[in-house]
Design a protein around this motif. Structure first.
Motif, PDB file in Angstrom:
ATOM      1  N   LEU A   1       0.875  -1.143  -0.038  1.00 14.68           N
ATOM      2  CA  LEU A   1      -0.003   0.027   0.190  1.00 14.68           C
ATOM      3  C   LEU A   1       0.939   1.205  -0.006  1.00 14.68           C
ATOM      4  CD1 LEU A   1      -3.334   0.678   2.190  1.00 14.68           C
ATOM      5  CD2 LEU A   1      -1.265   2.445   2.097  1.00 14.68           C
ATOM      6  N   PHE A   2       0.639   2.254  -0.884  1.00 16.07           N
ATOM      7  CA  PHE A   2       1.369   3.463  -1.001  1.00 16.07           C
ATOM      8  C   PHE A   2       0.348   4.681  -0.773  1.00 16.07           C
ATOM      9  CE2 PHE A   2       5.165   1.396  -2.027  1.00 16.07           C
ATOM     10  CZ  PHE A   2       6.254   2.276  -1.966  1.00 16.07           C
ATOM     11  N   GLU A   3       0.661   5.578  -0.035  1.00 20.51           N
ATOM     12  CA  GLU A   3       0.109   6.736  -0.051  1.00 20.51           C
ATOM     13  C   GLU A   3       0.803   7.821  -0.718  1.00 20.51           C
ATOM     14  OE1 GLU A   3      -0.952   7.229   4.053  1.00 20.51           O
ATOM     15  OE2 GLU A   3      -2.980   5.951   3.927  1.00 20.51           O
ATOM     16  N   VAL A   4       0.630   8.737  -1.667  1.00 17.87           N
ATOM     17  CA  VAL A   4       1.049   9.296  -2.340  1.00 17.87           C
ATOM     18  C   VAL A   4       0.467  10.869  -2.615  1.00 17.87           C
ATOM     19  CG1 VAL A   4       2.371   9.808  -4.521  1.00 17.87           C
ATOM     20  CG2 VAL A   4       2.230   7.390  -3.732  1.00 17.87           C
ATOM     21  N   HIS A   5       1.504  11.871  -2.270  1.00 14.30           N
ATOM     22  CA  HIS A   5       0.995  13.266  -2.464  1.00 14.30           C
ATOM     23  C   HIS A   5       1.901  13.814  -3.518  1.00 14.30           C
ATOM     24  CE1 HIS A   5       0.402  17.485  -0.559  1.00 14.30           C
ATOM     25  NE2 HIS A   5      -0.174  17.316  -1.613  1.00 14.30           N
ATOM     26  N   LEU A   6       1.371  14.084  -4.673  1.00 11.73           N
ATOM     27  CA  LEU A   6       2.143  14.898  -5.723  1.00 11.73           C
ATOM     28  C   LEU A   6       2.073  16.320  -5.582  1.00 11.73           C
ATOM     29  CD1 LEU A   6       3.481  14.592  -8.415  1.00 11.73           C
ATOM     30  CD2 LEU A   6       1.324  14.621  -9.487  1.00 11.73           C
ATOM     31  N   LEU A   7       3.214  16.728  -5.355  1.00 12.46           N
ATOM     32  CA  LEU A   7       3.456  18.459  -5.027  1.00 12.46           C
ATOM     33  C   LEU A   7       3.549  19.183  -6.177  1.00 12.46           C
ATOM     34  CD1 LEU A   7       6.005  18.138  -2.028  1.00 12.46           C
ATOM     35  CD2 LEU A   7       3.445  18.384  -1.735  1.00 12.46           C
ATOM     36  N   GLU A   8       4.391  18.567  -7.221  1.00 16.60           N
ATOM     37  CA  GLU A   8       4.535  19.137  -8.390  1.00 16.60           C
ATOM     38  C   GLU A   8       5.206  18.421  -9.441  1.00 16.60           C
ATOM     39  OE1 GLU A   8       7.276  22.713  -8.345  1.00 16.60           O
ATOM     40  OE2 GLU A   8       8.255  22.033  -6.849  1.00 16.60           O
ATOM     41  N   PHE A   9       5.130  18.585 -10.819  1.00 15.92           N
ATOM     42  CA  PHE A   9       5.894  17.812 -11.724  1.00 15.92           C
ATOM     43  C   PHE A   9       6.221  18.912 -12.865  1.00 15.92           C
ATOM     44  CE2 PHE A   9       1.505  17.465 -13.145  1.00 15.92           C
ATOM     45  CZ  PHE A   9       1.846  17.899 -14.629  1.00 15.92           C
ATOM     46  N   LEU A  10       7.440  18.400 -13.499  1.00 11.25           N
ATOM     47  CA  LEU A  10       7.788  19.165 -14.817  1.00 11.25           C
ATOM     48  C   LEU A  10       7.868  18.339 -15.910  1.00 11.25           C
ATOM     49  CD1 LEU A  10      10.500  21.402 -13.092  1.00 11.25           C
ATOM     50  CD2 LEU A  10       8.453  22.147 -13.935  1.00 11.25           C
ATOM     51  N   ASP A  11       7.552  18.740 -16.995  1.00  7.63           N
ATOM     52  CA  ASP A  11       7.665  17.704 -18.208  1.00  7.63           C
ATOM     53  C   ASP A  11       8.945  18.045 -18.756  1.00  7.63           C
ATOM     54  OD1 ASP A  11       7.444  16.118 -20.298  1.00  7.63           O
ATOM     55  OD2 ASP A  11       5.880  17.306 -21.171  1.00  7.63           O
ATOM     56  N   SER A  12       9.828  17.109 -18.693  1.00  4.65           N
ATOM     57  CA  SER A  12      11.115  17.248 -19.079  1.00  4.65           C
ATOM     58  C   SER A  12      11.532  16.754 -20.561  1.00  4.65           C
ATOM     59  CB  SER A  12      12.321  16.708 -18.147  1.00  4.65           C
ATOM     60  OG  SER A  12      11.955  15.396 -17.928  1.00  4.65           O
ATOM     61  N   ALA A  13      10.530  16.376 -21.240  1.00  5.23           N
ATOM     62  CA  ALA A  13      10.660  15.345 -22.615  1.00  5.23           C
ATOM     63  C   ALA A  13      11.391  16.454 -23.455  1.00  5.23           C
ATOM     64  CB  ALA A  13       9.459  14.921 -23.072  1.00  5.23           C
ATOM     65  N   GLU A  14      10.860  17.505 -23.551  1.00  3.99           N
ATOM     66  CA  GLU A  14      11.341  18.390 -24.509  1.00  3.99           C
ATOM     67  C   GLU A  14      12.763  18.997 -24.278  1.00  3.99           C
ATOM     68  OE1 GLU A  14       8.725  21.301 -27.029  1.00  3.99           O
ATOM     69  OE2 GLU A  14       7.784  20.956 -25.145  1.00  3.99           O
ATOM     70  N   VAL A  15      12.967  19.342 -23.024  1.00  6.20           N
ATOM     71  CA  VAL A  15      14.338  19.480 -22.389  1.00  6.20           C
ATOM     72  C   VAL A  15      15.410  18.425 -22.917  1.00  6.20           C
ATOM     73  CG1 VAL A  15      15.785  19.949 -20.218  1.00  6.20           C
ATOM     74  CG2 VAL A  15      13.604  20.968 -20.815  1.00  6.20           C
ATOM     75  N   ASP A  16      15.108  17.135 -22.410  1.00  4.01           N
ATOM     76  CA  ASP A  16      15.743  16.074 -22.895  1.00  4.01           C
ATOM     77  C   ASP A  16      16.343  15.928 -24.257  1.00  4.01           C
ATOM     78  OD1 ASP A  16      15.531  15.445 -20.256  1.00  4.01           O
ATOM     79  OD2 ASP A  16      14.185  13.886 -20.321  1.00  4.01           O
TER      80      ASP A  16
END
Length: 329
Positions: free
Chosen positions: A145-160
């Motif tokens: 069992l995992f409890e997850v709080h997503l604070l923020e994300f960045l889409d790094s596909a174009e950077v990569d």
């Protein structure tokens, strides 16, 4: 008979999640996680990853090539205490899916989430640590069992993709796409800075500056947009070098910011801080007086200026005393 047995083996923590059911004889044949699974949504399509939304997020869902900042806790079925957690971290670092986060169940879970969301997940063993487990912490064939709080994300596909190109190929990338790369790179730097990882933040900012400097500008509108990004990056580099105790570099980038906006209060303030650290009290006073002109009621500017004026008076008294000793009547 103990309370744990009455609860069919569910710990006090898991018991609070379970919805009471009328068909008690069927519940008695199920484990706590099996009962919990009946209340959850299948997001993997085969029952391997189940989800319960606790707090909705906003915006788009996490893309495949994202880097995420999350708070999480992982639990074994009959334990109140997590076997892994980072919830005590004030500012968790950005982690890239597939590189820093490799647990398959957690990757699938995060791809179903939005920024700010808090959810609970169950991972079947094949989406966790498999038949072998991970001794001595994870037993064989363990459902987690995992409890997850997503604070923020960045889409790094174009950077990569951008930084995989050669320098000549980068020159041919459309201006709008290049700006997006710069913006994401600066956000990565900001996140690193918040986590006090100043060296890596500096690297991100300088990499973005280099791209901006190398890219060909075709018109005045593009120049204006590029200068706005340069200003932000120069300000970020200035404060980062102050944290790294490199005041000469901090002063350099503060002055670079002033070449774009001579009245920028932040740039003037950074130059004042750097000059003070370098022992140039006269310049520090002048920079801070100009900053105060732009923002008369800024508490940081006024506090540092008060300190500098005090230092300046001491400096002037020492200079006067030295002159008296050198050139007595």
């Amino acid at each position: 008979m103990s309370e744990v047995v009455i609860m069919n083996g569910a710990t006090a923590r898991v018991q609070q999640f379970l919805t009471p059911r009328d068909d008690g004889w069927r519940c008695s044949m199920m484990s706590p996680y099996q009962r919990l699974a009946c209340q959850m949504q299948d997001i993997s399509g085969d029952g391997g990853v189940l989800k319960k939304l606790l707090k909705d997020g906003t915006g788009e869902m996490v893309p495949r090539n994202a880097s995420v900042s999350v708070l999480f806790s992982g639990f074994l079925e009959y334990s109140d205490q997590p076997f892994t957690t980072n919830v005590n971290m004030k500012k968790p670092r950005m982690m890239k899916l597939g590189e820093d986060i490799t647990l398959l169940g957690l990757q699938i879970a995060l791809l179903s989430m939005k920024q700010g969301e808090f959810s609970r997940f169950l991972f079947h063993p094949k989406y966790a640590y498999g038949e072998l487990g991970c001794p001595p912490v994870i037993p064989p064939s363990a459902t987690l069992l995992f409890e997850v709080h997503l604070l923020e994300f960045l889409d790094s596909a174009e950077v990569d993709e951008f930084f995989d190109l050669s320098q000549d190929e980068q020159q041919n990338v459309p201006f709008s796409k290049m700006l997006k790369v710069i913006d994401v790179q600066r956000l990565f730097g900001n996140n690193l800075f918040k986590n006090k990882n100043y060296e890596d933040a500096k690297y991100r900012y300088k990499q973005a500056v280099t791209v901006l400097m190398d890219h060909k500008i075709c018109c005045e509108l593009e120049r204006h947009k590029a200068d706005r990004r340069k200003l932000l990056l120069f300000l970020n580099l200035s404060v980062t070098y102050l944290r790294l105790i490199c005041p000469a570099k901090a002063l350099h980038y503060g002055k670079m910011a002033l070449t774009i906006d001579a009245h920028n209060a932040k740039a003037l303030f950074r130059c004042g801080q750097a000059s003070l650290d370098l022992g140039d009290i006269e310049s520090a006073k002048n920079f801070l007086l100009m900053a105060q002109t732009e923002k008369p009621f800024d508490p940081d500017i006024n506090a540092l200026l008060k300190n500098v004026v005090s230092c300046y008076r001491e400096y002037a008294e020492k200079e006067k005393e030295m002159c008296v000793r050198m050139f007595p009547k």
